[in-house]
Design a protein around this motif. Sequence first.
Motif, PDB file in Angstrom:
ATOM      1  N   LEU A   1       1.536   6.399  -7.143  1.00 12.33           N
ATOM      2  CA  LEU A   1       0.500   7.335  -7.301  1.00 12.33           C
ATOM      3  C   LEU A   1       0.911   8.732  -7.262  1.00 12.33           C
ATOM      4  O   LEU A   1       0.709   9.679  -8.299  1.00 12.33           O
TER       5      LEU A   1
ATOM      6  N   ASN B   1       0.998   4.064  -2.935  1.00 14.49           N
ATOM      7  CA  ASN B   1       0.809   5.669  -2.657  1.00 14.49           C
ATOM      8  C   ASN B   1       1.982   6.331  -3.187  1.00 14.49           C
ATOM      9  O   ASN B   1       1.745   7.267  -3.759  1.00 14.49           O
ATOM     10  N   LYS B   2       3.142   5.840  -3.103  1.00 13.74           N
ATOM     11  CA  LYS B   2       4.148   6.461  -3.450  1.00 13.74           C
ATOM     12  C   LYS B   2       4.315   6.549  -5.147  1.00 13.74           C
ATOM     13  O   LYS B   2       4.646   7.563  -5.778  1.00 13.74           O
TER      14      LYS B   2
ATOM     15  N   GLU C   1       0.834  -1.091  -0.172  1.00 14.68           N
ATOM     16  CA  GLU C   1       0.048  -0.056   0.093  1.00 14.68           C
ATOM     17  C   GLU C   1       1.026   1.461   0.022  1.00 14.68           C
ATOM     18  O   GLU C   1       0.663   2.297  -0.895  1.00 14.68           O
TER      19      GLU C   1
END
Length: 114
Positions: free
Chosen positions: A63, A60-61, A56
């Motif tokens: 994205l 996030n990184k 996760e």
Amino acid sequence: METKHKAELREMIEEKLQAVKKDIAAYRRLAKPVAPDNAIGRLTRMEAINSKGINEAALNKALLSLDQLERALTKIDHPDFGRCRECEERIPLARLMILPETDLCVQCAEALGR
């Protein structure tokens, strides 16, 4: 920035975008919730939950990177693209090829702790 350099940079950004999009798809698969009815041992479940958290964070990184690269691609034709937002000096092409999303030269990035 010369047209030739912009074309090289644009091509590199597009390649990075494709790679990041593939990474995002993979991280989304890996970050799926661990089903509670899955018959795995306690330690294996904890490992799966830990791996999910790591994936996760990587998602996030990725994205964030996707957003920054897309923004860089839309700004590449702007006259201020490739100029440091702090000192307004030209950011070297080599730095932009490594970090096309950057808006800081090395000196300003170091001064700001980035």
